[in-house]
Design a protein around this motif. Structure first.
Motif, PDB file in Angstrom:
ATOM      1  N   VAL A  35       6.535   2.132 -12.022  1.00 26.26           N
ATOM      2  CA  VAL A  35       5.227   1.753 -11.505  1.00 26.26           C
ATOM      3  C   VAL A  35       5.262   1.982 -10.002  1.00 26.26           C
ATOM      4  CG1 VAL A  35       3.574  -0.110 -11.206  1.00 26.26           C
ATOM      5  CG2 VAL A  35       4.891   0.040 -13.312  1.00 26.26           C
ATOM      6  N   ARG A  36       4.458   2.918  -9.538  1.00 29.96           N
ATOM      7  CA  ARG A  36       4.402   3.202  -8.099  1.00 29.96           C
ATOM      8  C   ARG A  36       3.270   2.384  -7.488  1.00 29.96           C
ATOM      9  NH1 ARG A  36       5.709   9.627  -8.043  1.00 29.96           N
ATOM     10  NH2 ARG A  36       5.506   9.604 -10.276  1.00 29.96           N
ATOM     11  N   GLN A  37       3.646   1.581  -6.528  1.00 27.09           N
ATOM     12  CA  GLN A  37       2.673   0.720  -5.883  1.00 27.09           C
ATOM     13  C   GLN A  37       2.956   0.682  -4.394  1.00 27.09           C
ATOM     14  OE1 GLN A  37       2.744  -3.380  -7.163  1.00 27.09           O
ATOM     15  NE2 GLN A  37       0.814  -3.142  -8.210  1.00 27.09           N
ATOM     16  N   THR A  38       1.954   0.981  -3.602  1.00 24.15           N
ATOM     17  CA  THR A  38       2.126   0.864  -2.164  1.00 24.15           C
ATOM     18  C   THR A  38       2.002  -0.608  -1.775  1.00 24.15           C
ATOM     19  OG1 THR A  38      -0.218   1.095  -1.687  1.00 24.15           O
ATOM     20  CG2 THR A  38       1.075   3.139  -1.828  1.00 24.15           C
ATOM     21  N   ALA A  39       2.361  -0.923  -0.558  1.00 23.92           N
ATOM     22  CA  ALA A  39       2.248  -2.304  -0.074  1.00 23.92           C
ATOM     23  C   ALA A  39       0.789  -2.750  -0.081  1.00 23.92           C
ATOM     24  CB  ALA A  39       2.841  -2.420   1.319  1.00 23.92           C
ATOM     25  N   ALA A  40      -0.121  -1.850   0.268  1.00 21.81           N
ATOM     26  CA  ALA A  40      -1.547  -2.195   0.277  1.00 21.81           C
ATOM     27  C   ALA A  40      -2.060  -2.458  -1.136  1.00 21.81           C
ATOM     28  CB  ALA A  40      -2.349  -1.077   0.933  1.00 21.81           C
ATOM     29  N   THR A  41      -1.621  -1.664  -2.101  1.00 16.14           N
ATOM     30  CA  THR A  41      -2.018  -1.869  -3.490  1.00 16.14           C
ATOM     31  C   THR A  41      -1.509  -3.206  -3.997  1.00 16.14           C
ATOM     32  OG1 THR A  41      -1.882   0.509  -3.838  1.00 16.14           O
ATOM     33  CG2 THR A  41      -1.964  -0.860  -5.794  1.00 16.14           C
ATOM     34  N   ARG A  42      -0.295  -3.542  -3.662  1.00 16.84           N
ATOM     35  CA  ARG A  42       0.291  -4.817  -4.076  1.00 16.84           C
ATOM     36  C   ARG A  42      -0.485  -5.990  -3.480  1.00 16.84           C
ATOM     37  NH1 ARG A  42       5.139  -3.813  -2.508  1.00 16.84           N
ATOM     38  NH2 ARG A  42       5.601  -2.635  -4.362  1.00 16.84           N
ATOM     39  N   ARG A  43      -0.844  -5.887  -2.187  1.00 16.20           N
ATOM     40  CA  ARG A  43      -1.620  -6.958  -1.550  1.00 16.20           C
ATOM     41  C   ARG A  43      -3.002  -7.086  -2.194  1.00 16.20           C
ATOM     42  NH1 ARG A  43       0.495  -4.778   3.134  1.00 16.20           N
ATOM     43  NH2 ARG A  43      -1.470  -3.721   3.556  1.00 16.20           N
ATOM     44  N   ALA A  44      -3.630  -5.953  -2.491  1.00 16.36           N
ATOM     45  CA  ALA A  44      -4.949  -5.977  -3.135  1.00 16.36           C
ATOM     46  C   ALA A  44      -4.865  -6.624  -4.510  1.00 16.36           C
ATOM     47  CB  ALA A  44      -5.515  -4.561  -3.241  1.00 16.36           C
ATOM     48  N   ALA A  45      -3.813  -6.330  -5.254  1.00 18.56           N
ATOM     49  CA  ALA A  45      -3.630  -6.932  -6.575  1.00 18.56           C
ATOM     50  C   ALA A  45      -3.407  -8.436  -6.464  1.00 18.56           C
ATOM     51  CB  ALA A  45      -2.458  -6.277  -7.296  1.00 18.56           C
ATOM     52  N   GLN A  46      -2.652  -8.864  -5.462  1.00 16.14           N
ATOM     53  CA  GLN A  46      -2.429 -10.295  -5.259  1.00 16.14           C
ATOM     54  C   GLN A  46      -3.719 -11.003  -4.865  1.00 16.14           C
ATOM     55  OE1 GLN A  46       0.748 -10.182  -2.403  1.00 16.14           O
ATOM     56  NE2 GLN A  46       2.333 -10.281  -3.981  1.00 16.14           N
ATOM     57  N   ARG A  47      -4.518 -10.380  -3.984  1.00 21.88           N
ATOM     58  CA  ARG A  47      -5.806 -10.979  -3.596  1.00 21.88           C
ATOM     59  C   ARG A  47      -6.727 -11.086  -4.795  1.00 21.88           C
ATOM     60  NH1 ARG A  47      -5.883  -7.423   0.766  1.00 21.88           N
ATOM     61  NH2 ARG A  47      -7.636  -6.339  -0.169  1.00 21.88           N
ATOM     62  N   PHE A  48      -6.755 -10.040  -5.619  1.00 21.86           N
ATOM     63  CA  PHE A  48      -7.592 -10.070  -6.818  1.00 21.86           C
ATOM     64  C   PHE A  48      -7.128 -11.176  -7.764  1.00 21.86           C
ATOM     65  CE2 PHE A  48      -8.360  -8.912 -11.228  1.00 21.86           C
ATOM     66  CZ  PHE A  48      -9.741  -8.828 -11.211  1.00 21.86           C
ATOM     67  N   GLY A  49      -5.818 -11.321  -7.938  1.00 21.05           N
ATOM     68  CA  GLY A  49      -5.298 -12.364  -8.817  1.00 21.05           C
ATOM     69  C   GLY A  49      -5.664 -13.755  -8.339  1.00 21.05           C
ATOM     70  N   MET A  50      -5.509 -14.004  -7.038  1.00 19.85           N
ATOM     71  CA  MET A  50      -5.868 -15.322  -6.489  1.00 19.85           C
ATOM     72  C   MET A  50      -7.358 -15.580  -6.631  1.00 19.85           C
ATOM     73  SD  MET A  50      -3.507 -15.972  -3.139  1.00 19.85           S
ATOM     74  CE  MET A  50      -3.958 -14.502  -2.260  1.00 19.85           C
ATOM     75  N   ALA A  51      -8.176 -14.571  -6.317  1.00 17.02           N
ATOM     76  CA  ALA A  51      -9.626 -14.740  -6.401  1.00 17.02           C
ATOM     77  C   ALA A  51     -10.060 -14.960  -7.842  1.00 17.02           C
ATOM     78  CB  ALA A  51     -10.331 -13.514  -5.820  1.00 17.02           C
ATOM     79  N   SER A  52      -9.454 -14.273  -8.774  1.00 14.41           N
ATOM     80  CA  SER A  52      -9.872 -14.429 -10.153  1.00 14.41           C
ATOM     81  C   SER A  52      -9.446 -15.771 -10.728  1.00 14.41           C
ATOM     82  CB  SER A  52      -9.424 -13.238 -10.948  1.00 14.41           C
ATOM     83  OG  SER A  52      -8.406 -13.303 -11.684  1.00 14.41           O
ATOM     84  N   LYS A  53      -8.326 -16.316 -10.281  1.00  9.21           N
ATOM     85  CA  LYS A  53      -7.934 -17.678 -10.706  1.00  9.21           C
ATOM     86  C   LYS A  53      -8.899 -18.713 -10.156  1.00  9.21           C
ATOM     87  CE  LYS A  53      -3.026 -16.811 -11.189  1.00  9.21           C
ATOM     88  NZ  LYS A  53      -1.704 -17.008 -10.618  1.00  9.21           N
ATOM     89  N   LYS A  54      -9.265 -18.580  -8.875  1.00 10.86           N
ATOM     90  CA  LYS A  54     -10.223 -19.518  -8.270  1.00 10.86           C
ATOM     91  C   LYS A  54     -11.576 -19.416  -8.956  1.00 10.86           C
ATOM     92  CE  LYS A  54      -7.534 -20.601  -4.745  1.00 10.86           C
ATOM     93  NZ  LYS A  54      -6.501 -21.513  -4.891  1.00 10.86           N
ATOM     94  N   ALA A  55     -12.029 -18.198  -9.250  1.00 11.72           N
ATOM     95  CA  ALA A  55     -13.312 -18.005  -9.923  1.00 11.72           C
ATOM     96  C   ALA A  55     -13.299 -18.632 -11.307  1.00 11.72           C
ATOM     97  CB  ALA A  55     -13.647 -16.515 -10.010  1.00 11.72           C
ATOM     98  N   ALA A  56     -12.180 -18.509 -12.013  1.00  8.49           N
ATOM     99  CA  ALA A  56     -12.072 -19.118 -13.345  1.00  8.49           C
ATOM    100  C   ALA A  56     -12.160 -20.634 -13.255  1.00  8.49           C
ATOM    101  CB  ALA A  56     -10.773 -18.692 -14.019  1.00  8.49           C
ATOM    102  N   LEU A  57     -11.536 -21.224 -12.238  1.00  8.82           N
ATOM    103  CA  LEU A  57     -11.621 -22.676 -12.049  1.00  8.82           C
ATOM    104  C   LEU A  57     -13.058 -23.109 -11.766  1.00  8.82           C
ATOM    105  CD1 LEU A  57      -8.438 -23.366  -9.898  1.00  8.82           C
ATOM    106  CD2 LEU A  57      -8.890 -24.174 -12.213  1.00  8.82           C
ATOM    107  N   ILE A  58     -13.743 -22.361 -10.922  1.00 11.54           N
ATOM    108  CA  ILE A  58     -15.131 -22.690 -10.595  1.00 11.54           C
ATOM    109  C   ILE A  58     -16.009 -22.572 -11.836  1.00 11.54           C
ATOM    110  CG2 ILE A  58     -17.160 -21.910  -9.301  1.00 11.54           C
ATOM    111  CD1 ILE A  58     -15.158 -21.116  -7.054  1.00 11.54           C
ATOM    112  N   ARG A  59     -15.844 -21.477 -12.592  1.00 13.97           N
ATOM    113  CA  ARG A  59     -16.656 -21.292 -13.803  1.00 13.97           C
ATOM    114  C   ARG A  59     -16.402 -22.392 -14.813  1.00 13.97           C
ATOM    115  NH1 ARG A  59     -14.582 -16.239 -13.594  1.00 13.97           N
ATOM    116  NH2 ARG A  59     -13.539 -16.567 -15.572  1.00 13.97           N
TER     117      ARG A  59
END
Length: 130
Positions: A35-59
């Protein structure tokens, strides 16, 4: 992508195979070797994961208790609103609307506050009948 047609189907990892379900049908695929992942891709995936967990809690907080029914795009809109702040800044969801008629401003009469330690405090309030 191979379709699982046996009596026993599975989802998840099994060795180097990954089983998953889509539209009621079960499929298999092999795990990628690299799996090739740049540092920016990894950070974007982490931000998406955190945001999606928070959104699930709100929903989940609003859906079962307040009879709030979102339209078909509210899940993606809520997650997208939280991604830029990585779920740390609640001001990004100010004015968010679950559907055309129901926004957070009609549900929360006094605004939540985020402490410096990152804890969200929602003051006691009277929630209108929806």
């Amino acid at each position: 992508m191979a379709k699982q047609v046996s009596i026993i189907t599975f989802t998840g990892r099994l060795g180097n195979l990954i089983g998953y379900s889509r539209n009621g049908q079960h499929f298999l695929r092999s795990m990628p070797a690299i799996v090739r992942q740049t540092a920016a891709t990894r950070r974007a995936a982490q931000r998406f994961g955190m945001a999606s967990k928070k959104a699930a809690l709100i929903r989940s907080a609003f859906s079962g208790k307040l009879n709030v029914c979102g339209d078909s795009g509210h899940i993606n809109r809520l997650t997208s609103a939280l991604i830029p702040s990585a779920g740390k800044d609640i001001s990004s969801i100010t004015g968010f609307r679950f559907n055309r008629h129901m926004g957070t401003d009609s549900l929360l009469t006094s605004a939540p506050k985020l402490s410096r330690s990152g804890i969200l405090h929602i003051p006691p309030q009277v929630i209108p009948n929806t």
